[in-house]
Design a protein around this motif. Structure first.
Motif, mmCIF file in Angstrom:
data_model
loop_
_atom_site.group_PDB
_atom_site.id
_atom_site.type_symbol
_atom_site.label_atom_id
_atom_site.label_comp_id
_atom_site.label_asym_id
_atom_site.label_seq_id
_atom_site.Cartn_x
_atom_site.Cartn_y
_atom_site.Cartn_z
ATOM 1 N N ARG B 106 0.815 -1.221 0.000
ATOM 2 C CA ARG B 106 0.000 0.000 0.000
ATOM 3 C C ARG B 106 0.843 1.263 0.000
ATOM 4 O O ARG B 106 0.506 2.261 -0.614
ATOM 5 C CB ARG B 106 -0.904 0.036 1.236
ATOM 6 C CG ARG B 106 -2.115 -0.843 1.085
ATOM 7 C CD ARG B 106 -2.908 -0.825 2.381
ATOM 8 N NE ARG B 106 -3.982 -1.802 2.249
ATOM 9 C CZ ARG B 106 -5.274 -1.514 2.424
ATOM 10 N NH1 ARG B 106 -5.668 -0.295 2.746
ATOM 11 N NH2 ARG B 106 -6.178 -2.450 2.273
ATOM 12 N N LEU B 107 1.948 1.224 0.735
ATOM 13 C CA LEU B 107 2.808 2.415 0.833
ATOM 14 C C LEU B 107 3.840 2.455 -0.291
ATOM 15 O O LEU B 107 4.644 3.370 -0.356
ATOM 16 C CB LEU B 107 3.538 2.430 2.183
ATOM 17 C CG LEU B 107 2.681 2.622 3.443
ATOM 18 C CD1 LEU B 107 3.526 2.426 4.696
ATOM 19 C CD2 LEU B 107 2.032 4.014 3.445
ATOM 20 N N ALA B 142 17.620 -1.231 2.274
ATOM 21 C CA ALA B 142 16.674 -0.578 1.386
ATOM 22 C C ALA B 142 16.782 0.920 1.609
ATOM 23 O O ALA B 142 17.138 1.378 2.698
ATOM 24 C CB ALA B 142 15.262 -1.049 1.679
ATOM 25 N N GLU B 143 16.480 1.651 0.549
ATOM 26 C CA GLU B 143 16.530 3.102 0.637
ATOM 27 C C GLU B 143 15.268 3.614 -0.037
ATOM 28 O O GLU B 143 15.039 3.328 -1.217
ATOM 29 C CB GLU B 143 17.773 3.572 -0.131
ATOM 30 C CG GLU B 143 18.231 4.946 0.228
ATOM 31 C CD GLU B 143 19.460 5.347 -0.598
ATOM 32 O OE1 GLU B 143 20.415 4.552 -0.685
ATOM 33 O OE2 GLU B 143 19.415 6.445 -1.163
ATOM 34 N N ALA B 144 14.433 4.295 0.687
ATOM 35 C CA ALA B 144 13.165 4.774 0.134
ATOM 36 C C ALA B 144 12.566 5.765 1.116
ATOM 37 O O ALA B 144 12.964 5.800 2.282
ATOM 38 C CB ALA B 144 12.204 3.603 -0.074
ATOM 39 N N PRO B 145 11.593 6.565 0.678
ATOM 40 C CA PRO B 145 10.986 7.553 1.583
ATOM 41 C C PRO B 145 10.306 6.888 2.783
ATOM 42 O O PRO B 145 10.259 7.453 3.870
ATOM 43 C CB PRO B 145 9.947 8.256 0.712
ATOM 44 C CG PRO B 145 10.366 7.999 -0.702
ATOM 45 C CD PRO B 145 11.099 6.694 -0.708
ATOM 46 N N VAL B 146 9.793 5.680 2.579
ATOM 47 C CA VAL B 146 9.221 4.959 3.716
ATOM 48 C C VAL B 146 9.562 3.479 3.568
ATOM 49 O O VAL B 146 9.545 2.931 2.457
ATOM 50 C CB VAL B 146 7.700 5.212 3.866
ATOM 51 C CG1 VAL B 146 6.950 4.981 2.575
ATOM 52 C CG2 VAL B 146 7.091 4.327 4.971
ATOM 53 N N ILE B 147 9.926 2.864 4.700
ATOM 54 C CA ILE B 147 10.354 1.463 4.699
ATOM 55 C C ILE B 147 9.563 0.725 5.779
ATOM 56 O O ILE B 147 9.365 1.247 6.885
ATOM 57 C CB ILE B 147 11.871 1.361 4.989
ATOM 58 C CG1 ILE B 147 12.657 2.080 3.875
ATOM 59 C CG2 ILE B 147 12.321 -0.102 5.097
ATOM 60 C CD1 ILE B 147 14.146 2.184 4.123
ATOM 61 N N VAL B 148 9.102 -0.471 5.446
ATOM 62 C CA VAL B 148 8.379 -1.297 6.417
ATOM 63 C C VAL B 148 9.326 -2.395 6.919
ATOM 64 O O VAL B 148 10.056 -2.997 6.131
ATOM 65 C CB VAL B 148 7.118 -1.923 5.779
ATOM 66 C CG1 VAL B 148 6.406 -2.841 6.779
ATOM 67 C CG2 VAL B 148 6.174 -0.828 5.281
ATOM 68 N N VAL B 149 9.312 -2.606 8.234
ATOM 69 C CA VAL B 149 10.205 -3.590 8.853
ATOM 70 C C VAL B 149 9.365 -4.503 9.752
ATOM 71 O O VAL B 149 8.475 -4.027 10.449
ATOM 72 C CB VAL B 149 11.242 -2.870 9.768
ATOM 73 C CG1 VAL B 149 12.201 -3.867 10.389
ATOM 74 C CG2 VAL B 149 12.001 -1.799 8.998
ATOM 75 N N SER B 150 9.636 -5.795 9.727
ATOM 76 C CA SER B 150 9.093 -6.628 10.809
ATOM 77 C C SER B 150 10.275 -7.133 11.629
ATOM 78 O O SER B 150 11.365 -7.351 11.110
ATOM 79 C CB SER B 150 8.220 -7.779 10.291
ATOM 80 O OG SER B 150 8.951 -8.665 9.479
#
Ligand code: FAD
Ligand code: FAD
Lengths: 253, 316
Positions: B106-107, B142-150
């Motif tokens: 989604r992001l 990873a390099e991005a404006p928003v990153i998801v981590v678990s």
């Protein structure tokens, strides 16, 4: 309904893992179809055999040329045809889900079966990511599955136990050990599989690029004390172990 | 901001949430640490979260009484967007790893899954994770404006309360209707200390012999030394023990101070769940059993004789 079942190729669990140049080197390792994916293939076949209206079962793999072998195994188990998106690129699950979603749409699939957890990377991401791209519901860690018309019912594991569920197709289902006992391909079916369609697609038609980069890999081994105690005299052995746990490791009171 | 989606159960904040706060602090990512609490009847959870976070966002709603992947993904995405989060941290439980990829899609964000370590390297966020049945540690970035981590449970020390309490705010959410209907639930209850939180675990394998022996030896020793109880898949498949106690690749990953394996052969799939324990103790009648290769202390002997002696000796 068409079923799309995903297939990966992984090293055998007992394979020796080596690192060269900072990355895992699978040279010489025995590569097999991921066990979790076998459950998916088997489940698709069982749904058809149990009378659900399954028009066609298609297996999909993304990866280098050698993953053809895993697709041939799926074909020999009874899948109707296979699609191989051939690439040397290492794609993360979020990138892969772009391909899977596009193939599912092009094929008009109503159910996608995905391995619940990678045998090698332990990733659990592809099923959910694909469901999200397609705007479908997903069921993970599935132990039991039934399809009647477009109703999907069954049971799956959750954080603290298990749940029975009901959902409507289309949907993504991820597998779990215990879902079924995958069949072994018979020789006639292995022969027949050679004549089944295995379509090759190029990666660039899908516009999927990796978003995560592997920087390095290393094998970490922790040196263990390996203190062995002879158990011939149980009382003496028990006393010695307790003493070590209390006074050397200091892990119990 | 760094957005953490709280894990909680039974009205209590889970230890995994405190671990995520530490992960956020160690990540080197800037901005306030914000904990999002989704659920119903979450007042205590929010208060506990405020003790470790800069701010807490609370959605205490009947619609969130029961976890659902699509609801959790929708809520997390909305808050991440409204709060312009650059990092979203989600627990590495089954449910966390089920909705985290949805949030990433989604992001349009990269997803670093099951992290055991996090740090900033230049503009990139780097995560460490185990691969190949935990034999290999991989660093990914990873390099991005928003990153998801678990975040893998048990990999970070639980954050300590700072003394100052973060502000709590109620949030409004646009939630979709859930599409998966839960028609039945069976919860595996264990009265013991949760496996992933136990300092010491006594675990039994097929070599223990029977369900009755498991109760006598594994539970008996665990009770005597105040430990949690674990089991191998063979034992769970045999129906001796509930799945909740299974340790390994397809069960729980644990990292206690001491792991005591009774009648366990040490298959790679089992080792991948407990191989990072500080001390490993094995009791097995087969001196060649692979478990001894990873053991700090090993007794070659019959569990039927050694364990009763241990239980007796631990009395003193
Ligand atoms: C032994 C081995 C060797 C590899 N070598 C290469 C290589 O040389 N070059 C390279 O580019 N990549 C290689 N890979 C990477 C691999 O093909 C996938 O790209 C990668 O594993 C995807 O991430 P994931 O497993 O975390 O996906 P997840 O999202 O966790 O996948 C979960 C499930 O998704 C399905 N799935 C995942 N990946 C694929 C796929 N590739 N095709 C079809 N279905 C899939 C399966 O059902 C799987 O069980 C290798 C992987 C393995 C196991
Ligand atoms: C995809 C996949 C996932 C898996 N996931 C898991 C997982 O999450 N967790 C897991 O545990 N396994 C898992 N397994 C199974 C794993 O491969 C092993 O089969 C399992 O761990 C073996 O359990 P065990 O050690 O209890 O039994 P066994 O391997 O049968 O070992 C029993 C041991 O007890 C010893 N013994 C027997 N009698 C005595 C006695 N009287 N006194 C002392 N010692 C005795 C024997 O010497 C032997 O070493 C998985 C397998 C697969 C293929």
């Amino acid at each position: 309904m068409k079923i799309l079942t995903l297939v990966r190729q992984v090293p055998d669990a007992e394979a020796r893992v080596k690192i060269s140049g900072g990355h895992v080197d699978l040279e010489g390792a025995t590569l097999v179809i991921d066990g979790m994916d076998e459950y998916g293939v088997e489940e698709a076949l069982r749904l058809r055999e149990s009378g659900a209206a399954v028009e066609e079962i298609v297996a999909l793999a993304v990866g280098p040329k050698r993953v053809e072998d895993a697709l041939r195994t799926a074909l020999a188990m009874g899948v109707d045809r296979a699609i191989h998106v051939e690439t040397e690129e290492k794609l993360d699950p979020i990138a892969l889900s772009r391909i899977v979603a596009q193939v599912a749409q092009a094929e008009g699939a109503g159910l996608i079966l995905v391995g619940g957890q990678e045998a090698d990377w332990d990733s659990q991401a592809l099923g959910a990511a694909t469901a999200e791209r397609l705007g479908w519901p997903q069921l993970t860690w599935t132990n039991e599955l039934k399809v009647e018309g477009d109703a999907l019912t069954g049971r799956h594991d959750v954080d603290d136990g298990n749940e029975s569920f009901r959902a409507t197709l289309p949907a993504v289902v991820t597998t779990q050990q215990g879902l079924n006992e995958p069949r072994y391909p018979t020789l006639p079916n292995i022969m027949k599989a050679k004549r089944k369609e295995l379509r090759k697609d190029a990666l660039d038609t899908y516009g999927a690029a990796p978003t995560v980069r592997v920087v390095s890999s290393e094998i970490q081994t922790r040196a263990r004390l390996n203190k062995m105690i002879d158990g011939k005299d149980p009382q003496a052995a028990a006393a010695e172990l307790l003493d070590l746990l209390r006074n050397e490791a200091k892990v119990i009171a | 901001m760094i957005l953490i989606v709280a894990e909680h159960s039974g009205g209590q904040l889970a230890k995994s949430t405190l671990e995520m706060v530490t992960a956020a602090r160690e990540s080197g990512r800037e901005g306030p640490i914000t904990v999002l609490v989704l659920g119903q009847g979450t007042a205590d959870v929010a208060t506990a979260a405020a003790g470790v976070a800069d701010q807490v966002l609370v959605a205490d709603l009947p619609a969130l009484a029961q976890y659902n992947a699509e609801l959790w993904a929708a809520a997390t995405t909305q808050i991440a967007q409204e709060g312009e989060a650059h990092t979203v941290i989600i627990g590495g439980s089954r449910s966390g790893r089920e909705f985290a990829p949805r949030v990433a899609v989604r992001l349009d964000a990269p997803y670093l899954e099951d992290a055991i370590g996090l740090k900033t390297s230049g503009e990139a966020l780097q995560a460490q994770r185990y691969t190949y049945l935990a034999r290999v540690t991989e660093t990914v970035e990873a390099e991005a404006p928003v990153i998801v981590v678990s975040v893998k449970p048990g990999s970070f020390a639980p954050a300590q309360a700072t003394g100052a309490a973060g502000e709590q705010y109620d949030v409004e959410l646009d939630l979709p209707a859930p599409r998966v209907e839960v028609t039945g639930r069976s919860v595996e209850k264990s009265s013991r200390v949760a496996l992933t939180e136990a300092d010491v675990i006594v675990s039994g394998g097929r070599g223990v012999g029977s369900s009755e022996n498991f109760t006598a030896y594994v539970e008996g020793l665990a009770d005597r030394i105040g430990a949690g109880v674990g089991a191998t898949r063979a034992v769970v498949d045999a129906g001796w023990r509930p799945y909740a106690e299974q340790v390994g690749q397809t069960g729980k990953t644990v990292q206690p101070k001491a792991y005591v394996a009774l009648g366990v052969s040490g298959a790679v799939q089992h080792l991948s769940g407990m191989g990072k324990s500080k001390y490993i103790v094995a009791i097995n009648k087969d001196a060649e059993a692979p478990i001894f290769k990873v053991a700090d202390y090993g007794i070659v002997g019959d569990v039927n004789q050694i364990v009763p002696a241990l239980i007796e000796a631990a009395r003193k």
